[in-house]
Design an enzyme around this catalytic site. Structure first.
Site, PDB file in Angstrom:
ATOM      1  N   ASP A  39      -3.328   7.918   8.161  1.00 16.10           N
ATOM      2  CA  ASP A  39      -4.367   7.070   8.726  1.00 16.10           C
ATOM      3  C   ASP A  39      -3.848   6.091   9.778  1.00 16.10           C
ATOM      4  O   ASP A  39      -4.519   5.124  10.109  1.00 16.10           O
ATOM      5  CB  ASP A  39      -5.082   6.298   7.611  1.00 16.10           C
ATOM      6  CG  ASP A  39      -4.109   5.474   6.759  1.00 16.10           C
ATOM      7  OD1 ASP A  39      -2.941   5.317   7.158  1.00 16.10           O
ATOM      8  OD2 ASP A  39      -4.529   4.996   5.688  1.00 16.10           O
ATOM      9  N   SER A  84       0.800  -1.220   0.000  1.00 11.44           N
ATOM     10  CA  SER A  84       0.000   0.000   0.000  1.00 11.44           C
ATOM     11  C   SER A  84       0.833   1.270   0.000  1.00 11.44           C
ATOM     12  O   SER A  84       0.324   2.342  -0.344  1.00 11.44           O
ATOM     13  CB  SER A  84      -0.939   0.009   1.209  1.00 11.44           C
ATOM     14  OG  SER A  84      -0.220  -0.144   2.417  1.00 11.44           O
ATOM     15  N   HIS A 139      -0.202   4.831   6.855  1.00 15.73           N
ATOM     16  CA  HIS A 139       0.366   5.453   5.664  1.00 15.73           C
ATOM     17  C   HIS A 139       0.683   6.921   5.912  1.00 15.73           C
ATOM     18  O   HIS A 139       0.043   7.578   6.745  1.00 15.73           O
ATOM     19  CB  HIS A 139      -0.607   5.312   4.488  1.00 15.73           C
ATOM     20  CG  HIS A 139      -1.086   3.910   4.284  1.00 15.73           C
ATOM     21  ND1 HIS A 139      -2.328   3.487   4.712  1.00 15.73           N
ATOM     22  CD2 HIS A 139      -0.479   2.835   3.743  1.00 15.73           C
ATOM     23  CE1 HIS A 139      -2.480   2.209   4.421  1.00 15.73           C
ATOM     24  NE2 HIS A 139      -1.363   1.788   3.845  1.00 15.73           N
TER      25      HIS A 139
END
Length: 395
Positions: free
Chosen positions: A361, A72, A364
């Site tokens: 978040d 991610s 990240h």
């Protein structure tokens, strides 16, 4: 590139008469030769990165081509496309003004790297509509790890997807149709790998530190296999990233603990960070080994740990006020993170100004933090060999 001029031997200030003194002249000559040898050695050492950079080049008139494999941290929308996720704001609010499938308020580090080459952002391989693969493709998927290797979307699967993409592109061209990238483009492309964080985090969640280290070899073996597979398919340019400061993630800091004995002077978990440093050291050694074996390839390793740790340790230098607190989270200080309430939860409110936060978040980085990371990568200070990213190719 951060290279200084090699020192040169100082000019002699002795007179001709003094120079005629045999014994002293011999000593001076020996000293001059020695200084010249040192200067030559230093000059050769500073020129070595430039020689290695020869592999990072594009043929005249062509555009840079990048292929990225990872999780991610560099997913530009692959998981959203694969799962049909309809992400909503505040994702993407800082730059794109809409959600793009990135887990960020704006651009990722890889987006800034693409900007440095004057090319468009990488389209996710799994995004069926609106994609442009003329300058490469992004195979990174949120949640990806190296192991187990045969599950979606492990690194091994991502490499297999790339091979399918390559075969199909060349097949189209052989049929006289338009393929996004030709054979020369694939060979000259830069292949980026940024994976391992999810592997290390998973191990740390249930194993003591020593046992975590013992599990690193199979993870590294998967990264090695990926590079070797790409190399056997004529890939020659690689840029491999180490993992970041895992112990500074609000997600990890919010896990209940008995006391704060494992916190360092900046409030990060020492055990998680020790594991990240150990993993990066092993990954750097692997890259050295691969460079020795693949003499016609260029393999750059970049250690992201000091870059990302510095975001916390020296946060005021970058304008961050909340280095360990989540911007888009729940629960309030000190970490504003609740594992049951992610950024997309209805009762979660994002901070007003993400540029003051390191973490978007809890897992990240914010766009502001990603821009700092990208600048550090582009400086080449944390890379081995110290090649500038834009030495690869620039449109």
């Amino acid at each position: 590139m951060d290279r200084g001029q090699a020192p040169t031997a100082p000019a002699s200030s002795m007179s001709a008469a003094q120079a005629a003194a045999g014994c002293r002249a011999l000593r001076r000559r020996a000293r001059a030769i020695a200084l010249a040898a040192v200067a030559l050695a230093l000059a050769m050492s500073t020129l070595a990165p430039t020689a290695a950079a020869a592999g990072f080049s594009c043929r005249p008139g062509s555009r840079p081509v990048l292929f990225n494999f990872g999780d991610s941290n560099s997913d530009t929308g692959g998981m959203a496309a694969a799962m049909g996720w309809h992400l909503t704001r505040p994702e993407g609010r800082a730059f794109f003004r809409r959600p793009t499938g990135r887990f960020c308020d704006g651009r990722l580090t890889i987006d800034f790297l693409c900007e440095s080459l004057n090319i468009s952002y990488l389209s996710p391989y799994l995004k069926a509509l609106g994609s442009n693969y003329s300058n490469g493709a992004n195979f990174a998927i949120a949640g990806a790890a190296t192991l187990p290797r045969d599950v979606p979307f492990a690194l091994h699967i991502q490499v297999q997807e790339f091979l399918y993409f390559k075969d199909r592109s060349l097949e189209l061209i052989s049929q006289g149709l338009n393929g996004p990238i030709d054979a020369q483009g694939f060979q000259n492309a830069l292949y980026m790998i940024d994976i391992g964080q999810n592997d290390v985090n998973a191990l740390l969640s249930h194993l003591p530190y020593d046992e975590v280290l013992a599990k690193f070899p199979p993870i590294l073996a998967e990264i090695k296999d990926a590079v070797q597979t790409l190399y056997s398919n004529r890939s020659r340019n690689f840029w491999i990233h180490g993992t970041g400061a895992l112990g500074c993630l609000p997600q990890k800091l919010a896990i209940p603990r008995k006391n704060d004995s494992d916190l360092d002077q900046n409030g990060c978990l020492k055990t998680y960070n020790r594991a990240a440093v150990a993993f990066n050291a092993a990954l750097g050694s692997l890259c050295d080994q691969l460079s020795t074996q693949m003499k016609d390839a260029t393999i750059v390793y970049t250690d992201l740990f000091p870059i990302k740790y510095d975001l916390v340790a020296n946060h005021t230098k970058y304008g961050f006020d909340k280095p360990l607190m989540t911007c888009c989270g729940y629960g309030g200080p000190p970490y504003n993170y609740d594992i049951k309430k992610g950024c997309q939860s209805q009762d979660v409110t994002a901070c007003d100004d993400g540029s003051k936060f390191v973490s978007w978040d809890g897992v990240h980085l914010t766009e502001a933090a990603n821009s700092v990371v990208a600048a550090a990568i582009l400086s080449s200070q944390y890379s081995k060999p110290k090649l500038k990213f834009d030495q690869f190719c620039k449109a």
